[in-house]
Design an enzyme around this catalytic site. Structure first.
Site, PDB file in Angstrom:
ATOM      1  N   PHE A  10      -6.164  -7.548  -2.949  1.00 20.91           N
ATOM      2  CA  PHE A  10      -6.097  -7.477  -1.494  1.00 20.91           C
ATOM      3  C   PHE A  10      -4.929  -8.287  -0.945  1.00 20.91           C
ATOM      4  O   PHE A  10      -4.610  -9.372  -1.450  1.00 20.91           O
ATOM      5  CB  PHE A  10      -7.371  -8.060  -0.865  1.00 20.91           C
ATOM      6  CG  PHE A  10      -8.635  -7.374  -1.285  1.00 20.91           C
ATOM      7  CD1 PHE A  10      -9.107  -6.262  -0.610  1.00 20.91           C
ATOM      8  CD2 PHE A  10      -9.365  -7.858  -2.362  1.00 20.91           C
ATOM      9  CE1 PHE A  10     -10.274  -5.641  -0.994  1.00 20.91           C
ATOM     10  CE2 PHE A  10     -10.538  -7.243  -2.752  1.00 20.91           C
ATOM     11  CZ  PHE A  10     -10.998  -6.124  -2.069  1.00 20.91           C
ATOM     12  N   ASP A  11      -4.324  -7.758   0.094  1.00 17.24           N
ATOM     13  CA  ASP A  11      -3.494  -8.570   0.969  1.00 17.24           C
ATOM     14  C   ASP A  11      -4.456  -9.352   1.854  1.00 17.24           C
ATOM     15  O   ASP A  11      -5.637  -9.011   1.957  1.00 17.24           O
ATOM     16  CB  ASP A  11      -2.593  -7.642   1.805  1.00 17.24           C
ATOM     17  CG  ASP A  11      -1.817  -8.395   2.859  1.00 17.24           C
ATOM     18  OD1 ASP A  11      -1.268  -9.460   2.531  1.00 17.24           O
ATOM     19  OD2 ASP A  11      -1.780  -7.935   4.007  1.00 17.24           O
TER      20      ASP A  11
END
Length: 634
Positions: free
Chosen positions: A311-312
């Site tokens: 994930f960002d």
């Protein structure tokens, strides 16, 4: 060609006529005891029903394809040769009736496309020098201004230049909630103005609009084949000739022409051919109904195998609506320096920069200074020249790169902000730190439960890659129980982590905002864009979550796994049917008509099995408030 079009258009009527003739033939034999009438009626029924089947078989042969229709056609000719008109009539009727039911049930799995297409705007109210004019939507050009009133659809992608209103964006996001749109906000074609009026300057029109791209994407996805479908296509190319050879061998060795014809009928691989495509179409339709765009069967296959989610942070795990919560000052000219910071951040669209601009607008009314020169350093910050002064604004890495040191007090303040989980931006003028901003971004409320649900669905590892500082990143990771966190990363460094995870044997999905993280999205096994349909998100990713919703991510992953399982079930049903028919043929309890009935029944079984995907919900879905969806996206 005209004859083939005529037959295709009237196949349902031909099927009905064949069924009526079969019933009349049966009545003639068993009620009136008139055998000639029975024979003639069924012979006529056989001919009527065989014509469209034979035409399809011939058309396929011209394209060097050995189709199922070819097997049926030869079987009918054989039945005529041996005088079994009842068998040929029933076989052709069952084949046509099966095709009819197949087409009807497949239509239900394609309702996502139909609903989206029905929502496509067809006209627009164009604003002209003399007033307004109703025009076809295809006649609107970029730069034109259109007027949209309450109850009307937005016909273009564009920017609001006058007015305000509440829009229902269900056609874009799948979520039926009203969004307030005001001056300079972006709007999308296909959305509905529930209240208010807007004048919109068109930035994208026709096939270039987000809505048109969504429709195109879903259509292409439903035509994109999975590995199972590609295998079955290759298999069918060899299977049909193999059945013909087998039937010929049966006749050569047994001299039983009827048995050879029966082998042809039972050898039709209908359920096997239709099983995988109908599962993928139904799965993709389910996703589209919920604002989840999955780019084809191959994406579904790979997504189902994903074991690592990357994930960002900003805008993905967090809301992305950052705000300045603390500003530490080390100057007597706070208002001037704050105005300077806002002016420099104005050249960037980074969320942290936008937070500083918003904060400055509320704190000061000073006129923005003129920037002589600016340089953006990706992942670090901005350098600028103003009235001979050299300004550097960005993260700690940016300060280090420019040999800008912090006093003990400044270092203490910076550490305190980072320990509290806040992002920090430092501004220095001529090498001296003037301001340190503490900027907070709240975690999406549904993320923690969604990540737990993903783990329950088989995800083994969750990783966060962010350009933010280590302390802030670790604070978020601890809150969400992530397995790994890597901070202070440039976009290219995120890509390297993704590649490393793949090299270690993991099947990786990267979830980001679809713009800044597009390189990582493109390099992952599965790229997932959280965002309301930006061009980069749609073009780069494999899956687009139009709602930017983590429950939608849980649903998409669960749907992929269920679709793959459903495909395997259908293949098993098809193979089991063939085995059952062959055993029945050997032991003598399956004949031509009964075999054809079982064959058609197996096709319907796999279709109905696939249709269960249309209303599929994960366990997590069932615990959530009812997912809002509109018929337009159904």
């Amino acid at each position: 060609m005209k004859f083939q079009i005529f037959l295709t258009k009237h196949t349902n009527q031909i099927t009905l006529a064949t069924g009526v003739l079969i019933v009349l033939g049966m009545l003639s034999k068993y009620l009136l005891n008139f055998t000639p009438g029975y024979t003639v009626t069924l012979a006529v029924a056989s001919v009527i029903a065989a014509v469209p089947i034979a035409v399809r078989a011939f058309s396929a042969l011209r394209n060097k394809v050995f189709s199922i229709e070819l097997l049926v056609t030869i079987a009918v000719i054989g039945a005529f040769v041996i005088g079994e008109f009842n068998e040929s009539a029933i076989v052709t009727f069952l084949f046509l009736f099966g095709s009819y039911l197949e087409s009807k049930t497949l239509q239900k799995t394609r309702t996502a496309i139909k609903g989206l297409t029905d929502m496509s705007p067809t006209t627009a109210t164009l604003v002209t020098d003399s007033g307004t004019e109703e025009v076809d939507v295809d006649d609107v050009d970029e730069g034109d201004v259109v007027l949209v009133k309450t109850g009307s659809q937005v016909p273009v992608d564009g920017e609001v230049v006058e007015g305000s209103g509440y829009l229902n964006e269900a056609s874009i996001t799948g979520e039926a909630r009203q969004i307030n749109k005001q001056l300079h906000d972006n709007v999308y074609s296909g959305t509905m103005v529930e209240n208010g009026y807007l004048k919109i300057k068109a930035t994208q029109v026709g096939d270039d609009t987000t809505f048109a791209k969504i429709i195109e994407l879903v259509e292409e996805a439903q035509d994109t084949k999975s590995k199972a479908e590609k295998f079955i296509d290759r298999f069918a190319q060899y299977y049909t000739p193999a059945v013909l050879v087998l039937a010929a061998l049966v006749f050569v060795f047994s001299r039983d022409f009827r048995l050879a014809i029966t082998v042809l009928v039972l050898g039709c691989p209908g359920a096997l051919v239709i099983g995988a495509p109908v599962s993928n179409v139904a799965g993709i339709g389910n996703g589209a109904k919920r604002g989840i765009l999955i780019k084809g069967g191959e994406v579904i296959d790979t997504f189902a195998k994903v074991d690592t989610l990357v994930f960002d942070k900003t805008g993905t795990l967090t809301e992305g609506n950052t705000a300045v919560t603390t500003m530490n000052t080390y100057t007597d000219h706070v208002a001037d320096q704050l105005g300077l910071a806002a002016a420099i951040e104005g050249v960037s669209d980074h969320p942290l920069g936008q937070a500083i601009i918003t904060y400055a607008e509320k704190q000061t009314t000073h006129t923005a200074p003129t920037l002589d020169d600016t340089e953006t350093v990706k992942g670090q910050g901005i350098c600028a020249k103003v009235n001979g002064q050299s300004i550097v604004i960005g993260n700690q890495k940016m300060m280090t790169a420019h040999d800008i040191g912090l006093t003990p007090k400044q270092a203490h303040d910076l550490n305190a902000l980072q320990s509290a989980g806040q992002s920090t931006v430092i501004m220095a003028v001529d090498g001296q730190v003037q301001l340190i901003f503490g900027i907070a971004d709240t975690i999406r409320p549904e993320v923690k439960d969604s990540l737990a649900a993903l783990k329950a669905q088989g995800i083994k590892r969750t990783v966060m890659l962010t350009g933010d500082n280590q302390l802030t990143a670790e604070s978020v990771a601890k809150e969400l129980n992530l397995d790994e966190v890597h901070a202070n990363l440039l976009p290219e460094e995120k890509v390297e982590y993704v590649k490393k995870l793949k090299a270690d044997g993991n099947t990786v999905a990267f979830i980001g905002d679809g713009i800044n993280d597009s390189p990582s999205i493109a390099n992952a096994d599965i790229g997932i864009a959280m965002g309301s349909g930006t061009d980069v998100a749609i073009d780069t990713s494999d899956v687009v979550l139009m709602q930017s919703s983590f429950p939608a991510l849980v649903h998409a992953h669960g749907l992929a796994k269920k679709t793959v399982l459903n495909t395997r079930e259908n293949i098993f049903i098809a193979i089991a049917t063939v085995v059952f028919l062959l055993i029945g043929l050997i032991f003598g309890y399956i004949y031509m008509a009964s075999g054809m009935f079982v064959h058609e029944a197996s096709i319907l079984v796999v279709i109905f099995n696939a249709m269960r995907l249309i209303n599929f919900q994960t366990k997590f879905d069932k615990r959530q408030p009812a997912m809002k969806s509109q018929p337009a996206t159904a």
